[in-house]
Scaffold this motif. Sequence first.
Motif, PDB file in Angstrom:
ATOM      1  N   GLU A 173       0.850  -1.194   0.000  1.00 16.49           N
ATOM      2  CA  GLU A 173       0.000   0.000   0.000  1.00 16.49           C
ATOM      3  C   GLU A 173       0.884   1.241   0.000  1.00 16.49           C
ATOM      4  OE1 GLU A 173      -4.022  -0.118   2.161  1.00 16.49           O
ATOM      5  OE2 GLU A 173      -2.686  -1.293   3.443  1.00 16.49           O
ATOM      6  N   ARG A 174       0.524   2.203  -0.848  1.00 13.54           N
ATOM      7  CA  ARG A 174       1.264   3.460  -0.881  1.00 13.54           C
ATOM      8  C   ARG A 174       0.298   4.589  -1.208  1.00 13.54           C
ATOM      9  NH1 ARG A 174       5.317   2.280  -4.387  1.00 13.54           N
ATOM     10  NH2 ARG A 174       4.433   3.385  -6.180  1.00 13.54           N
ATOM     11  N   LYS A 175       0.163   5.519  -0.261  1.00 22.48           N
ATOM     12  CA  LYS A 175      -0.721   6.676  -0.438  1.00 22.48           C
ATOM     13  C   LYS A 175      -2.145   6.246  -0.806  1.00 22.48           C
ATOM     14  CE  LYS A 175       2.991   9.817  -1.798  1.00 22.48           C
ATOM     15  NZ  LYS A 175       3.513  10.749  -2.844  1.00 22.48           N
ATOM     16  N   GLY A 176      -2.609   5.203  -0.141  1.00 16.07           N
ATOM     17  CA  GLY A 176      -3.975   4.746  -0.350  1.00 16.07           C
ATOM     18  C   GLY A 176      -4.184   3.854  -1.553  1.00 16.07           C
ATOM     19  N   ASP A 177      -3.135   3.620  -2.362  1.00 13.80           N
ATOM     20  CA  ASP A 177      -3.246   2.761  -3.533  1.00 13.80           C
ATOM     21  C   ASP A 177      -2.547   1.430  -3.282  1.00 13.80           C
ATOM     22  OD1 ASP A 177      -4.620   4.670  -5.071  1.00 13.80           O
ATOM     23  OD2 ASP A 177      -2.714   5.672  -5.541  1.00 13.80           O
TER      24      ASP A 177
END
Length: 471
Positions: A83-87
């Motif tokens: 997960e990264r910045k909600g993605d």
Amino acid sequence: MGPLRGDEVSYSKGAAVIKMLADHLGPRDFRDGLRHYLKKHSYANASTEDLWLAFEHVSRKPVREMMKTWTRKPGYPLVRIAERKGDLFLRQSRFFASPLSRKASRDATVWNVPLRAAYGKRIKDGVLDRRTVSLPKPAGKGWLKLNAGGFGFYRTDYPADFLRRLRAPVADKELGPADRLNLLRDAFALAESGDLPTREALIFAEAYRGEEEYAVLGELVLRLAQTEILLGSEDFLDDYREFARSLLSDAVGRAGWMPKKGEKALSKLTRTMLLAEAVRYGEDEALRTARKMWRGKRVPPDLRSAVYRAAAQYGGLREHRELIRRYRASEFQEEKDRLGGALAAFRKPELLRKSLGFFLSDAVRAQDAPYLLAAAWRNPAGVRLTWEFIKKNWREFERRYTDGHLLARMMEAAGYMTRSKDARDLRNFFKKHPLPAARRTLAQAEEEIRSRAAWLRRDGAVLKRWLRGRK
């Protein structure tokens, strides 16, 4: 899918890759591709490339490009969900069972990985053909299972929250047997590789308390036993055995000791397996029943492994002598295998030493002795004893097994030792006593020992606190 040895690359990896390809193409295109290949090359030579071309001709999919890395590059991938910045993203890299190998490697292979993701009951197919790709997130608190159906030849690493969400569909059997097995296998493989804390793998395993499928239970039993061997010299081994005993108790209770009218063949196999494990971990009712059967006149064949193990693990000199008497008297190799396995399971050092000596006696066939010694090596009480016995009697081993191939099989079990100094001792011993037939086996065993030592340094203290804190 741990470290692959010799012919395992051809047979195990080859079969897994073909199975993955068959699922990716679908049964009709896979069948028609085989027919096209056999018809086109009948009475002629053919290559692997010809097979890929046949599948490509029928399916119109880029099979040659997809299979290039699977057949020409070593290993297989780890697909990590991040997960990264909600993605969400998928990132692939080569999987290493040993973090020591991963640290030393510069492998940058990018595989064409057929993907099947289950968002609850919704299935999404695709191919991971780059290092990193984006992935749709599950809605709300829904769950995501990668490698749906378990056909893919890769490991999957989930974020902690995603793994926790998968516990309910495992426990409720919303996920099928293949997916439940795949998740369990990946969790423990990632614990070994250092990608997942061992505590988290054991917590996830608790979702399998209600498991009834033979293959899934077999995987659970295997992983629990491997962890027991890892912890064999630790002062919290009994705490771990209590955990394993509790985890398997429901399944053992369902299996029972007596066959049920009209039960299937797999039910009998499940009973045989589970009762042996109940004895291994010291389940009270199992021990009482096994001891009672041991004193009886006749033990049903499918229960003998559990009964003999109980006699060995918790017995004394009288039981040891009786097991040897029965071994000598039996005319059936299957029975000798059960009795030999029990002799390798003694926990009292003086009795296990007697078993090791018996394995090299004229009462045991020369071709059977290395396998019995390997079984003793896998016994947590026998890891050190067996290695010392082998070193002490090495001249006899050299005299008996001149080509070294059976010794190579026996030495695979050396990897169960868990101290760095064991790895040094193994290397130094075989510098003085070369065993060419086992060169690769010994190198892998040495790496496995160092990896296990690192595993304990990494997870041992946390695991000890967690196991003792559960009481």
